[in-house]
Design a protein around this motif. Structure first.
Motif, PDB file in Angstrom:
ATOM      1  N   MET A  60       0.815  -1.221   0.000  1.00 43.05           N
ATOM      2  CA  MET A  60       0.000   0.000   0.000  1.00 43.05           C
ATOM      3  C   MET A  60       0.847   1.270   0.000  1.00 43.05           C
ATOM      4  N   ASN A  61       1.867   1.332   0.849  1.00 44.38           N
ATOM      5  CA  ASN A  61       2.672   2.552   0.897  1.00 44.38           C
ATOM      6  C   ASN A  61       3.529   2.727  -0.350  1.00 44.38           C
ATOM      7  N   VAL A  62       4.039   1.637  -0.896  1.00 46.11           N
ATOM      8  CA  VAL A  62       4.812   1.756  -2.133  1.00 46.11           C
ATOM      9  C   VAL A  62       3.888   2.210  -3.270  1.00 46.11           C
ATOM     10  N   PHE A  63       2.696   1.638  -3.364  1.00 53.48           N
ATOM     11  CA  PHE A  63       1.732   2.052  -4.382  1.00 53.48           C
ATOM     12  C   PHE A  63       1.379   3.529  -4.218  1.00 53.48           C
ATOM     13  N   MET A  64       1.045   3.947  -2.983  1.00 54.75           N
ATOM     14  CA  MET A  64       0.669   5.342  -2.733  1.00 54.75           C
ATOM     15  C   MET A  64       1.839   6.277  -3.023  1.00 54.75           C
ATOM     16  N   ALA A 110       3.862  10.176  -9.326  1.00 53.84           N
ATOM     17  CA  ALA A 110       3.280  10.366 -10.657  1.00 53.84           C
ATOM     18  C   ALA A 110       2.436  11.637 -10.722  1.00 53.84           C
ATOM     19  N   LEU A 111       1.885  12.050  -9.580  1.00 56.87           N
ATOM     20  CA  LEU A 111       1.093  13.278  -9.516  1.00 56.87           C
ATOM     21  C   LEU A 111       1.969  14.518  -9.328  1.00 56.87           C
TER      22      LEU A 111
END
Length: 82
Positions: free
Chosen positions: A24-28, A34-35
């Motif tokens: 979850m933290n790596v994805f976030m 990316a943002l």
């Protein structure tokens, strides 16, 4: 190496499996990057287990040089913000 590959993370998220900090933290963190946010990852100690947790640091969010901790993948209940 504790971190799953991006492919493994994507499969966990898109298949509705979720996960804890390593997913979850790596994805976030990668989503925030990316943002356009400046991020880095750090290791944390939980309940005296050294470096067992991955967390996200967001840099320069409000002011140059500030660092914010963002954590969406902790399996431990924290009753108050830290």
């Amino acid at each position: 190496d504790h971190l799953p590959s991006f492919q493994q993370i994507r499969e966990s998220i898109t298949e509705g499996k979720g996960g804890l900090c390593y997913s979850m933290n790596v994805f976030m963190g990668e989503l925030l990057r990316a943002l356009g946010y400046k991020i880095s990852f750090g290791l944390a100690t939980i309940h005296e287990v050294l470096d067992c947790h991955v967390t996200i640091f967001v840099h320069d969010l409000e002011h140059q040089g500030d660092i914010w901790n963002v954590d969406v993948g902790s399996g431990y209940i924290l009753p108050t913000p830290v």
